[in-house]
Design a protein around this motif. Structure first.
Motif, PDB file in Angstrom:
ATOM      1  N   ARG A   1       0.860  -1.158   0.031  1.00  0.00           N
ATOM      2  CA  ARG A   1      -0.080   0.023  -0.054  1.00  0.00           C
ATOM      3  C   ARG A   1       0.687   1.405   0.008  1.00  0.00           C
ATOM      4  N   SER A   2       2.039   1.289   0.191  1.00  0.00           N
ATOM      5  CA  SER A   2       3.051   2.408  -0.026  1.00  0.00           C
ATOM      6  C   SER A   2       3.272   2.611  -1.216  1.00  0.00           C
ATOM      7  N   THR A   3       3.054   1.632  -2.103  1.00  0.00           N
ATOM      8  CA  THR A   3       3.472   2.016  -3.496  1.00  0.00           C
ATOM      9  C   THR A   3       1.918   2.362  -4.188  1.00  0.00           C
ATOM     10  N   ARG A   4       1.691   3.199  -5.129  1.00  0.00           N
ATOM     11  CA  ARG A   4       0.583   3.646  -5.777  1.00  0.00           C
ATOM     12  C   ARG A   4       0.594   3.680  -7.280  1.00  0.00           C
ATOM     13  N   ILE A   5      -0.333   2.951  -7.800  1.00  0.00           N
ATOM     14  CA  ILE A   5      -0.471   2.561  -9.382  1.00  0.00           C
ATOM     15  C   ILE A   5      -1.129   3.651 -10.082  1.00  0.00           C
ATOM     16  N   ILE A   6      -0.540   3.899 -11.317  1.00  0.00           N
ATOM     17  CA  ILE A   6      -1.234   4.449 -12.134  1.00  0.00           C
ATOM     18  C   ILE A   6      -1.332   3.622 -13.530  1.00  0.00           C
ATOM     19  N   TYR A   7      -2.603   3.066 -13.803  1.00  0.00           N
ATOM     20  CA  TYR A   7      -2.971   2.229 -14.707  1.00  0.00           C
ATOM     21  C   TYR A   7      -2.854   3.180 -16.108  1.00  0.00           C
ATOM     22  N   VAL A   8      -2.348   2.474 -17.167  1.00  0.00           N
ATOM     23  CA  VAL A   8      -2.093   2.988 -18.506  1.00  0.00           C
ATOM     24  C   VAL A   8      -2.695   1.808 -19.474  1.00  0.00           C
TER      25      VAL A   8
ATOM     26  N   VAL B   1       2.857  13.277  -6.679  1.00  0.00           N
ATOM     27  CA  VAL B   1       3.633  14.175  -5.915  1.00  0.00           C
ATOM     28  C   VAL B   1       2.788  14.469  -4.667  1.00  0.00           C
ATOM     29  N   GLU B   2       1.509  14.889  -4.931  1.00  0.00           N
ATOM     30  CA  GLU B   2       0.712  15.177  -3.530  1.00  0.00           C
ATOM     31  C   GLU B   2       0.409  14.113  -2.808  1.00  0.00           C
ATOM     32  N   TRP B   3       0.332  12.795  -3.117  1.00  0.00           N
ATOM     33  CA  TRP B   3       0.260  11.658  -2.277  1.00  0.00           C
ATOM     34  C   TRP B   3       1.635  11.390  -1.662  1.00  0.00           C
ATOM     35  N   LYS B   4       2.719  11.805  -2.163  1.00  0.00           N
ATOM     36  CA  LYS B   4       4.004  11.436  -1.537  1.00  0.00           C
ATOM     37  C   LYS B   4       4.288  12.321  -0.519  1.00  0.00           C
ATOM     38  N   LYS B   5       3.684  13.715  -0.859  1.00  0.00           N
ATOM     39  CA  LYS B   5       4.080  14.569   0.452  1.00  0.00           C
ATOM     40  C   LYS B   5       3.231  14.468   1.594  1.00  0.00           C
ATOM     41  N   MET B   6       2.080  14.178   1.145  1.00  0.00           N
ATOM     42  CA  MET B   6       1.084  13.510   2.548  1.00  0.00           C
ATOM     43  C   MET B   6       1.543  12.298   3.031  1.00  0.00           C
ATOM     44  N   SER B   7       1.900  11.394   2.391  1.00  0.00           N
ATOM     45  CA  SER B   7       2.417  10.161   3.003  1.00  0.00           C
ATOM     46  C   SER B   7       3.544  10.238   3.894  1.00  0.00           C
TER      47      SER B   7
END
Length: 252
Positions: A75-82, A118-124
């Motif tokens: 869950r510490s890794t986020r996915i962008i589907y293409v 980027v926003e997710w990483k900053k919040m994380s």
């Protein structure tokens, strides 16, 4: 200050689509390309490592598809589907997707997804340091703001899953923060705070009334559970609260 970098991998069995995303990634300074893979099997070691921030992931691939790979992605890794298919969007967002891009991907759409990352990483990163103790103040995140709470102002803390509520002395409001109660227990000074229940930590200096197996703060009754009864009883034997000696019986 170190520049934010998101460790990134690409997984797509279509060479042209994979090369396009790689070209985009290399144009964006905030992204650090760790690897580019033609199959989910080739990327499994990187995926499960917990070291990757973003995955640009195709859905339809031989053997192991993108939705299946998401099931073993931390869950510490986020996915962008293409993908070339619109119909998988609901499944994708249910599988921890940060964004869903349709092929051929325009650079503007790619950057929209990156900005979300980027926003997710900053919040994380902010939440990772949530609950930091600085002298007699604890610093927490609440409603996207950084809040300082004086330890002396805390009556008790109530935990609910990954959230806690700080109930303050002489304040009409409480402060809710996304921090785990167990982590908070390890941060608060043990000589001043004690966990008395799986859902409660109390400020020992604020104890005035203990009614058998309950700590009383105004109209609030906090139970002392069996798991913490012995430790709390020992504290009461060596300290005094208003009302004199207290017997703890019938803990729930």
């Amino acid at each position: 200050m170190n520049q934010l970098k998101l460790k990134t991998i690409i997984i797509d069995d279509e060479p042209l689509a994979r090369e396009l995303i790689q070209n985009y990634v290399e144009r964006v300074p905030v992204l650090s390309l760790v690897g580019s893979y033609a199959s989910a099997q080739d990327a499994v070691r990187e995926v499960v490592s917990g070291e990757i921030d973003l995955i640009f992931l195709d859905i339809n691939m031989p053997c192991v598809g993108g939705i299946e790979l998401a099931q073993i992605t931390p869950r510490s890794t986020r996915i962008i589907y293409v993908t070339a298919y619109e119909q998988y969007a609901l499944q994708a967002f249910a599988a921890n997707a940060l964004d869903y891009l349709l092929k051929p991907v325009a650079f503007a759409d790619f950057m929209r997804a990156v900005n979300r990352g980027v926003e997710w990483k900053k919040m994380s990163d902010a939440l990772e340091h949530n609950g930091a103790l600085v002298k007699d103040v604890i610093v927490v995140k609440s409603d996207y703001k950084t809040v300082q709470i004086a330890l002396d102002s805390i009556l008790y803390v109530e935990g609910r899953r990954d959230y806690v509520t700080f109930v303050l002395d002489r304040e009409p409001f409480s402060i809710v923060s996304l921090v785990n109660l167990k982590k908070l227990e390890g941060v608060l000074p043990v000589e001043r705070f004690m966990r008395v229940h799986r859902s409660y930590i109390v400020n020992l200096s604020k104890l005035t009334i203990v009614d058998r197996a309950r700590i009383v703060f105004g109209e609030t009754f906090i139970p002392v559970s069996d798991a913490y009864k012995e430790k709390f009883s020992e504290y009461l034997r060596t300290h005094s609260v208003a009302g004199g000696p207290v017997a703890l019986e019938g803990a729930q």
